[in-house]
Design a protein around this motif. Structure first.
Motif, PDB file in Angstrom:
ATOM      1  N   ILE A 207      57.141  75.524  31.974  1.00 14.29           N
ATOM      2  CA  ILE A 207      56.564  73.671  32.063  1.00 14.29           C
ATOM      3  C   ILE A 207      57.160  73.051  32.159  1.00 14.29           C
ATOM      4  CG2 ILE A 207      54.274  73.935  31.403  1.00 14.29           C
ATOM      5  CD1 ILE A 207      54.798  73.179  34.674  1.00 14.29           C
ATOM      6  N   CYS A 208      56.745  72.995  30.669  1.00 10.90           N
ATOM      7  CA  CYS A 208      56.540  71.470  29.786  1.00 10.90           C
ATOM      8  C   CYS A 208      58.146  70.934  29.829  1.00 10.90           C
ATOM      9  CB  CYS A 208      56.297  71.306  28.225  1.00 10.90           C
ATOM     10  SG  CYS A 208      57.244  72.990  26.982  1.00 10.90           S
ATOM     11  N   ALA A 209      58.936  71.911  29.997  1.00 12.70           N
ATOM     12  CA  ALA A 209      60.584  71.236  30.550  1.00 12.70           C
ATOM     13  C   ALA A 209      60.682  69.843  31.445  1.00 12.70           C
ATOM     14  CB  ALA A 209      61.480  72.809  31.019  1.00 12.70           C
ATOM     15  N   GLY A 210      59.455  70.143  32.112  1.00 11.97           N
ATOM     16  CA  GLY A 210      59.715  69.099  33.053  1.00 11.97           C
ATOM     17  C   GLY A 210      58.354  68.228  33.038  1.00 11.97           C
ATOM     18  N   GLU A 217      59.215  60.952  38.597  1.00 16.04           N
ATOM     19  CA  GLU A 217      60.515  59.626  39.414  1.00 16.04           C
ATOM     20  C   GLU A 217      59.733  58.347  39.765  1.00 16.04           C
ATOM     21  OE1 GLU A 217      64.010  60.780  38.009  1.00 16.04           O
ATOM     22  OE2 GLU A 217      62.810  60.485  36.808  1.00 16.04           O
ATOM     23  N   ALA A 218      60.513  57.977  40.884  1.00 18.22           N
ATOM     24  CA  ALA A 218      59.742  56.660  41.928  1.00 18.22           C
ATOM     25  C   ALA A 218      59.553  57.433  42.865  1.00 18.22           C
ATOM     26  CB  ALA A 218      61.287  55.556  42.378  1.00 18.22           C
ATOM     27  N   ASN A 219      59.705  58.509  43.064  1.00 20.07           N
ATOM     28  CA  ASN A 219      59.426  59.029  44.778  1.00 20.07           C
ATOM     29  C   ASN A 219      58.348  60.805  44.507  1.00 20.07           C
ATOM     30  OD1 ASN A 219      60.480  61.334  43.293  1.00 20.07           O
ATOM     31  ND2 ASN A 219      62.162  61.513  45.001  1.00 20.07           N
ATOM     32  N   GLY A 220      57.931  60.175  42.778  1.00 16.96           N
ATOM     33  CA  GLY A 220      56.630  61.180  42.775  1.00 16.96           C
ATOM     34  C   GLY A 220      56.713  62.698  42.485  1.00 16.96           C
ATOM     35  N   ASP A 221      58.679  62.775  42.372  1.00 16.23           N
ATOM     36  CA  ASP A 221      59.346  64.499  41.843  1.00 16.23           C
ATOM     37  C   ASP A 221      58.907  64.244  40.290  1.00 16.23           C
ATOM     38  OD1 ASP A 221      58.746  65.137  44.274  1.00 16.23           O
ATOM     39  OD2 ASP A 221      61.363  64.343  44.284  1.00 16.23           O
ATOM     40  N   LEU A 222      58.616  64.956  39.614  1.00 19.56           N
ATOM     41  CA  LEU A 222      59.126  66.222  38.029  1.00 19.56           C
ATOM     42  C   LEU A 222      60.877  65.966  38.009  1.00 19.56           C
ATOM     43  CD1 LEU A 222      56.352  67.906  37.365  1.00 19.56           C
ATOM     44  CD2 LEU A 222      56.094  65.281  36.303  1.00 19.56           C
TER      45      LEU A 222
END
Length: 308
Positions: A207-210, A217-222
């Motif tokens: 999980i910490c890789a993300g 990200e600008a769109n909310g993604d990890l």
């Protein structure tokens, strides 16, 4: 009934009622089989802080109580071999060995990290150099192969080479085709009564890789890049599903710490000896290493040691 007969009868009754609980506790109590230290991401380089810090960490491992029986080194021994000059890489490896020789008495089982690789990121690399790529860390770490198997008690350790060159630039977290074939055959050859631990520099699952970039990200993604976690996870998962005796997987690389339990396997990402590359904690995690107690029943326990 006389008093002494009553007491004798009561004690016997109590003993009979307690016996199953005692036996049950003994049956399920895990028995410690062995203990070892997992160190990773030392990133040693010339300088007072990294040199003293590495020495202190290795000394700390030697003084563990109970004592560690051996060390697994999860990779990135040196600060960087990817882009550095040959002279710089030589000095880094010499420093690594001098500190280990002065402070360590335990057997070390190594794993290749991305920063141990020589020349991939140089502007004009000499690919004909016998030390190019992984040849240099193989030589320095006295590794016969990039990936290998070893056995301790009823545990099998499979050390993988998780760093693959990307011809378009950079590196990718995965195992190559030849290694996948070797891994498939090795897993099939291990008796189902024995336990398996996988070791890779880059996490197979984490999980910490993300969380590495500490933002969305600008769109909310990890952002989960293919050089931060195995991009071949789904192929590996399909393989692992055939072998319920795979119990755990250990990694470094991210400099963060997590524990992910997924489909019967405990995946541990174990932080970094160097923390934030020798400038303090990385995000919330101090410079640290992990201590594992592996039990003969297939269970294990991890303790993270912030060595100071």
């Amino acid at each position: 009934m006389k008093r002494k007969d009553f007491l004798r009868s009561g004690l016997l009754a109590t003993g009979v009622s307690m016996m199953p609980e005692i036996l049950t506790a003994k049956s399920y109590a895990p028995k410690k089989s062995f203990r070892f230290a997992f160190i990773s991401d030392i990133h040693v380089k010339p300088g007072a802080v990294p040199e003293a810090g590495m020495a202190k960490a290795i000394q700390h491992v030697q003084n563990l109580k109970p004592k560690a029986e051996f060390i697994i080194n999860g990779g990135d021994c040196i600060m960087d071999g990817l882009a550095a000059s040959k002279e710089s890489v030589q000095k880094q490896w010499e420093l690594y060995h001098s500190i280990m020789d002065a402070n360590n008495k335990l057997t070390v089982y190594p794993c290749i990290g991305n920063h141990d690789v020589y020349g991939w990121f140089q502007k004009t690399p000499d690919t004909s150099d016998p030390l190019y790529g992984k040849n240099w860390p193989l030589k320095e770490l006295k590794m016969q192969e990039r990936y290998y198997h070893l056995k301790k008690e009823n545990w099998n350790f499979i050390i993988l080479d998780s760093v693959q060159n990307n011809p378009a630039g950079g590196y990718i977290g995965k195992i190559d085709e030849a290694q996948f074939t070797w891994l498939s055959n090795k897993l099939a050859a291990i008796p189902s009564s024995e336990h398996i631990c996988l070791v890779s520099h880059i996490p197979i699952l984490s999980i910490c890789a993300g969380l590495f970039f500490n933002k969305n990200e600008a769109n909310g993604d990890l952002l989960l890049k293919r050089n931060l976690m195995h991009s071949d996870f789904f192929a590996l998962k399909k393989l692992f599903n055939k072998y319920p005796n795979i119990k755990t997987a250990l990694s470094g690389h991210i400099h963060l710490q997590d524990e992910v339990h997924y489909h019967g396997i405990n995946y541990y990402c174990n932080g970094a000896i160097s923390g934030d590359w020798w400038s303090g904690p990385f995000q919330e995690f101090d410079p640290a290493y992990a201590v594992f107690d592996f039990h003969e029943d297939g269970t294990c326990k991890r303790e993270i040691i912030n060595y100071g």
